[in-house]
Each structure stands twice: as C-alpha cells, then as structure tokens.
Scaffold this motif. Structure first.
Motif, PDB file in Angstrom:
ATOM      1  N   SER A 118       0.762  -1.149   0.059  1.00 51.56           N
ATOM      2  CA  SER A 118      -0.073   0.079   0.031  1.00 51.56           C
ATOM      3  C   SER A 118       0.779   1.382   0.038  1.00 51.56           C
ATOM      4  O   SER A 118       0.288   2.089  -0.452  1.00 51.56           O
ATOM      5  N   ALA A 119       2.109   1.196   0.518  1.00 46.76           N
ATOM      6  CA  ALA A 119       3.176   2.366   0.517  1.00 46.76           C
ATOM      7  C   ALA A 119       3.785   2.479  -0.874  1.00 46.76           C
ATOM      8  O   ALA A 119       4.040   3.324  -0.929  1.00 46.76           O
ATOM      9  N   ASN A 120       3.544   1.478  -1.540  1.00 43.01           N
ATOM     10  CA  ASN A 120       4.109   1.697  -3.173  1.00 43.01           C
ATOM     11  C   ASN A 120       3.453   2.210  -3.891  1.00 43.01           C
ATOM     12  O   ASN A 120       2.355   1.699  -4.737  1.00 43.01           O
ATOM     13  N   LYS A 121       3.474   3.491  -4.212  1.00 46.20           N
ATOM     14  CA  LYS A 121       2.575   4.324  -5.113  1.00 46.20           C
ATOM     15  C   LYS A 121       2.403   3.783  -6.541  1.00 46.20           C
ATOM     16  O   LYS A 121       1.438   3.844  -7.108  1.00 46.20           O
ATOM     17  N   THR A 122       3.654   3.479  -6.934  1.00 42.95           N
ATOM     18  CA  THR A 122       3.584   3.280  -8.569  1.00 42.95           C
ATOM     19  C   THR A 122       2.622   1.809  -8.824  1.00 42.95           C
ATOM     20  O   THR A 122       2.097   1.773  -9.623  1.00 42.95           O
ATOM     21  N   LYS A 123       2.991   0.881  -7.690  1.00 39.17           N
ATOM     22  CA  LYS A 123       2.283  -0.455  -7.830  1.00 39.17           C
ATOM     23  C   LYS A 123       0.764  -0.163  -7.666  1.00 39.17           C
ATOM     24  O   LYS A 123       0.010  -0.611  -8.347  1.00 39.17           O
ATOM     25  N   MET A 124       0.519   0.586  -6.657  1.00 43.30           N
ATOM     26  CA  MET A 124      -1.029   0.864  -6.542  1.00 43.30           C
ATOM     27  C   MET A 124      -1.556   1.489  -7.725  1.00 43.30           C
ATOM     28  O   MET A 124      -2.880   1.356  -7.840  1.00 43.30           O
ATOM     29  N   LEU A 125      -0.900   2.595  -8.302  1.00 41.67           N
ATOM     30  CA  LEU A 125      -1.591   3.048  -9.549  1.00 41.67           C
ATOM     31  C   LEU A 125      -1.839   2.123 -10.677  1.00 41.67           C
ATOM     32  O   LEU A 125      -2.857   2.186 -11.162  1.00 41.67           O
ATOM     33  N   GLN A 126      -0.723   1.228 -10.691  1.00 40.45           N
ATOM     34  CA  GLN A 126      -0.812   0.230 -11.614  1.00 40.45           C
ATOM     35  C   GLN A 126      -1.965  -0.774 -11.429  1.00 40.45           C
ATOM     36  O   GLN A 126      -2.784  -1.158 -12.321  1.00 40.45           O
ATOM     37  N   GLN A 127      -2.120  -1.119  -9.990  1.00 38.03           N
ATOM     38  CA  GLN A 127      -3.129  -2.057  -9.866  1.00 38.03           C
ATOM     39  C   GLN A 127      -4.791  -1.446  -9.885  1.00 38.03           C
ATOM     40  O   GLN A 127      -5.648  -2.206 -10.443  1.00 38.03           O
ATOM     41  N   THR A 128      -4.605  -0.337  -9.705  1.00 38.01           N
ATOM     42  CA  THR A 128      -5.784   0.633  -9.922  1.00 38.01           C
ATOM     43  C   THR A 128      -6.568   0.781 -11.186  1.00 38.01           C
ATOM     44  O   THR A 128      -7.609   0.222 -11.547  1.00 38.01           O
ATOM     45  N   TRP A 129      -5.355   0.951 -12.095  1.00 38.07           N
ATOM     46  CA  TRP A 129      -5.608   0.938 -13.477  1.00 38.07           C
ATOM     47  C   TRP A 129      -6.181  -0.449 -14.113  1.00 38.07           C
ATOM     48  O   TRP A 129      -7.156  -0.504 -14.726  1.00 38.07           O
ATOM     49  N   LYS A 130      -5.462  -1.541 -13.522  1.00 35.70           N
ATOM     50  CA  LYS A 130      -5.859  -2.918 -13.879  1.00 35.70           C
ATOM     51  C   LYS A 130      -7.265  -3.196 -13.309  1.00 35.70           C
ATOM     52  O   LYS A 130      -7.918  -3.806 -14.175  1.00 35.70           O
ATOM     53  N   MET A 131      -7.607  -2.678 -12.188  1.00 26.85           N
ATOM     54  CA  MET A 131      -8.933  -3.038 -11.748  1.00 26.85           C
ATOM     55  C   MET A 131      -9.955  -2.383 -12.480  1.00 26.85           C
ATOM     56  O   MET A 131     -11.046  -3.143 -12.998  1.00 26.85           O
ATOM     57  N   TYR A 132      -9.806  -1.058 -13.068  1.00 25.13           N
ATOM     58  CA  TYR A 132     -10.726  -0.467 -13.880  1.00 25.13           C
ATOM     59  C   TYR A 132     -11.107  -1.076 -15.126  1.00 25.13           C
ATOM     60  O   TYR A 132     -12.170  -1.503 -15.498  1.00 25.13           O
ATOM     61  N   ARG A 133      -9.917  -1.597 -15.607  1.00 25.25           N
ATOM     62  CA  ARG A 133      -9.840  -2.508 -17.143  1.00 25.25           C
ATOM     63  C   ARG A 133     -10.334  -3.810 -17.062  1.00 25.25           C
ATOM     64  O   ARG A 133     -11.183  -4.233 -17.771  1.00 25.25           O
ATOM     65  N   GLU A 134      -9.986  -4.516 -15.929  1.00 27.69           N
ATOM     66  CA  GLU A 134     -10.155  -5.790 -16.004  1.00 27.69           C
ATOM     67  C   GLU A 134     -11.349  -6.276 -15.024  1.00 27.69           C
ATOM     68  O   GLU A 134     -12.090  -7.135 -15.497  1.00 27.69           O
ATOM     69  N   GLN A 135     -11.655  -5.604 -14.006  1.00 25.28           N
ATOM     70  CA  GLN A 135     -12.576  -5.935 -13.058  1.00 25.28           C
ATOM     71  C   GLN A 135     -13.871  -5.213 -13.245  1.00 25.28           C
ATOM     72  O   GLN A 135     -14.889  -5.774 -13.419  1.00 25.28           O
ATOM     73  N   GLU A 136     -13.654  -3.919 -13.621  1.00 25.20           N
ATOM     74  CA  GLU A 136     -14.828  -3.218 -14.104  1.00 25.20           C
ATOM     75  C   GLU A 136     -15.281  -2.967 -15.556  1.00 25.20           C
ATOM     76  O   GLU A 136     -16.298  -2.563 -15.921  1.00 25.20           O
ATOM     77  N   LYS A 137     -14.323  -3.406 -16.405  1.00 23.81           N
ATOM     78  CA  LYS A 137     -14.804  -3.575 -17.835  1.00 23.81           C
ATOM     79  C   LYS A 137     -14.912  -2.317 -18.447  1.00 23.81           C
ATOM     80  O   LYS A 137     -15.397  -2.007 -19.312  1.00 23.81           O
ATOM     81  N   LEU A 138     -14.280  -1.018 -17.806  1.00 30.64           N
ATOM     82  CA  LEU A 138     -14.408  -0.044 -18.343  1.00 30.64           C
ATOM     83  C   LEU A 138     -13.299   0.483 -19.839  1.00 30.64           C
ATOM     84  O   LEU A 138     -12.465  -0.308 -19.797  1.00 30.64           O
ATOM     85  N   ASN A 139     -14.078   1.219 -20.550  1.00 30.97           N
ATOM     86  CA  ASN A 139     -13.149   1.414 -21.637  1.00 30.97           C
ATOM     87  C   ASN A 139     -12.110   2.588 -21.536  1.00 30.97           C
ATOM     88  O   ASN A 139     -12.132   2.866 -20.261  1.00 30.97           O
ATOM     89  N   TYR A 140     -11.243   2.637 -22.384  1.00 35.64           N
ATOM     90  CA  TYR A 140     -10.146   3.650 -22.077  1.00 35.64           C
ATOM     91  C   TYR A 140     -10.446   4.951 -21.723  1.00 35.64           C
ATOM     92  O   TYR A 140      -9.920   5.428 -20.510  1.00 35.64           O
ATOM     93  N   ILE A 141     -11.491   5.516 -22.304  1.00 35.31           N
ATOM     94  CA  ILE A 141     -11.740   6.899 -21.874  1.00 35.31           C
ATOM     95  C   ILE A 141     -12.511   6.993 -20.550  1.00 35.31           C
ATOM     96  O   ILE A 141     -12.025   7.638 -19.644  1.00 35.31           O
ATOM     97  N   HIS A 142     -13.342   6.063 -20.018  1.00 29.83           N
ATOM     98  CA  HIS A 142     -13.943   5.987 -18.816  1.00 29.83           C
ATOM     99  C   HIS A 142     -12.819   5.719 -17.743  1.00 29.83           C
ATOM    100  O   HIS A 142     -12.843   6.168 -16.643  1.00 29.83           O
ATOM    101  N   THR A 143     -11.943   4.887 -17.961  1.00 33.36           N
ATOM    102  CA  THR A 143     -10.843   4.450 -17.198  1.00 33.36           C
ATOM    103  C   THR A 143      -9.974   5.751 -16.934  1.00 33.36           C
ATOM    104  O   THR A 143      -9.714   5.902 -15.850  1.00 33.36           O
ATOM    105  N   LEU A 144      -9.564   6.520 -17.767  1.00 32.13           N
ATOM    106  CA  LEU A 144      -8.786   7.545 -17.609  1.00 32.13           C
ATOM    107  C   LEU A 144      -9.543   8.789 -16.757  1.00 32.13           C
ATOM    108  O   LEU A 144      -8.854   9.218 -16.043  1.00 32.13           O
ATOM    109  N   TYR A 145     -10.640   8.720 -17.081  1.00 28.06           N
ATOM    110  CA  TYR A 145     -11.681   9.878 -16.271  1.00 28.06           C
ATOM    111  C   TYR A 145     -11.575   9.596 -14.953  1.00 28.06           C
ATOM    112  O   TYR A 145     -11.418  10.300 -14.029  1.00 28.06           O
ATOM    113  N   ASN A 146     -11.878   8.313 -14.563  1.00 29.78           N
ATOM    114  CA  ASN A 146     -12.051   7.798 -13.217  1.00 29.78           C
ATOM    115  C   ASN A 146     -10.649   7.633 -12.530  1.00 29.78           C
ATOM    116  O   ASN A 146     -10.546   8.005 -11.461  1.00 29.78           O
ATOM    117  N   PHE A 147      -9.740   7.320 -13.439  1.00 27.83           N
ATOM    118  CA  PHE A 147      -8.450   7.369 -12.856  1.00 27.83           C
ATOM    119  C   PHE A 147      -7.695   8.494 -12.336  1.00 27.83           C
ATOM    120  O   PHE A 147      -7.159   8.851 -11.152  1.00 27.83           O
TER     121      PHE A 147
END
Length: 241
Positions: free
Chosen positions: A196-225
């Motif tokens: 949780s303290a590794n900011k780079t990994k958390m950013l990567q995992q959050t982006w991955k969650m939007y794309r793989e778990q929530e199935k958001l398209n690129y634009i919606h992923t970028l907006y929420n990210f």
C-alpha cells in the motif's frame, strides 16, 4: 481478520476487537500459512469468541477474507487486518448508525498512522455510490460493516490487490449505497515497505482493476483514474489530526 506473519501486531489487533463495548461478536482469524509465531500468539488468547482457521496453502487476503465470511455466523460482517485496530466503541457506534437508519453498507472515518509517527484523519463522506467510488479511495476496509440480510451474499474477487475496492464497487453496482459515519473509529497502520505504500504499484493495480474488473473502456478508465489520483493525493496530504 486475515493474518500472515503478523506476530508483531496480531495481539494488539485482537485486543482491539475483544475490548469493544459491543460484546456480542465472533472473531474469525484466518491464518494464510504464517511461518512465524502468529498462530501460537492467537492460540494463547483464551476467549471463546475467537476462531482460528489455518489455510493449507497461501492464497492472499481475498481468499482469507472469503474463508472468514463463509465461516462467520453473524448477520453483520466487519473487516480488520492483523496490523490495524479499532477504537473500543467502533462496533457499537456503527451498529447503532446502521440499525437506526436501516443501512446495509456503512463505513467510518479512520486514522492513518504514518511511518513518521504522525496520524492523519481520513473523513467519511455521507454517502457513496458506484460512480462516486470509481473516482475515490475513501472507503477503508477496516471501517466497513455490512448487513448480510440487506446486501445478501457477497465475496471478494481473487486478485492480489484492490480486492476490497472491487468488492465495494460490485455491491454498489447493484444499486445499494454506502453511508459514512464521519467519526474516526479505527487506526490504519501505514508501513513504509508494504504494497500500500508503493505508490507506483498501487497506481498500476488501480488502472488494472478499472480495465479488468470493471470492464471500463479507455476513456472512462482515464476519467475515473484521474479522479482516483486526485482523491488519493488529497487523502495523503490532508491535515494531521
């Protein structure tokens, strides 16, 4: 309470549960194949409300929490990691808040204990919806309480990180709202060397969650990210309590 090599912290976490002013509880501890003294420390605490489940192979916190939820017999589910803790009135205040307002999903404000020894209060907004949570990181797992008679059966996705946020999103996606009790009732320990303290990994995992778990398209992923990043920065640079 999932545990893994938490010999240094698990007893304090357990005592924060057992000393709750709300005493009608059970504590299910799921040990994820610790190789230190964690289990011995748990077993020496003689309280019949504690149940220790030892997993046969390491599966991560999602597997541990799902195992605990399956074993739990109570109507309400609350989460606490083995290195965090609750204030004594946490369960009582939250239970009263939920029963009075007929709430199925609630969370509270909490304190972040920083590695430098200072603490920050993370406030709880009054209400969170699916769309709001996509752009926020405000719901702390250690503060969540869920009434299973309202929310129904749920599990955490078997991913290594962000499984808690993915779970809240799945629940909120059904139309249920989460309601915040803006009182600091828990302590979250931030360790300098944890994921949780590794900011780079958390950013990567959050982006991955939007794309793989929530199935958001690129634009919606970028907006929420971008909203997530803003809120994460706001949470971490807020004033000290």
């Amino acid at each position: 309470m999932p545990s893994y090599n938490s010999a240094k912290t698990v007893e304090h976490a357990i005592q924060s549960v057992l000393t709750q002013t709300y005493q009608d509880l059970e504590l299910v501890i799921i040990d994820d194949c610790s190789n230190d003294e964690t289990c011995r420390i748990v077993e020496k605490i003689t309280d019949t409300r504690i149940r220790l489940i030892r997993l046969s192979q390491n599966g991560g916190s999602a597997v541990a929490r799902n195992t605990g939820m399956e074993a739990a017999t109570g109507r309400y589910i609350a989460f606490l990691d083995s290195d965090d803790s609750w204030y004594p009135e946490k369960l009582a205040r939250q239970h009263a808040f939920m029963t009075t307002n007929k709430i199925g999903f609630s969370f509270t404000a909490y304190y972040r204990n920083e590695p430098n020894g200072k603490k920050r209060l993370v406030p709880a907004p009054a209400e969170m919806t699916y769309k709001k949570l996509l752009r926020n990181t405000i719901i702390g797992c250690l503060t969540v309480m869920i009434d299973r008679t309202i929310v129904g059966h749920f599990t955490m996705p078997n991913i290594r990180t962000r499984q808690d946020t993915a779970t809240w999103l799945a629940i909120l996606k059904t139309g249920i709202h989460a309601y915040g009790l803006n009182e600091g009732l828990a302590y979250y320990q931030v360790e300098a060397n944890t994921l949780s303290a590794n900011k780079t990994k958390m950013l990567q995992q959050t982006w991955k969650m939007y794309r793989e778990q929530e199935k958001l398209n690129y634009i919606h992923t970028l907006y929420n990210f971008t909203g997530y990043v803003y809120q994460a920065i706001k949470k971490r640079v807020g004033g000290y309590a």
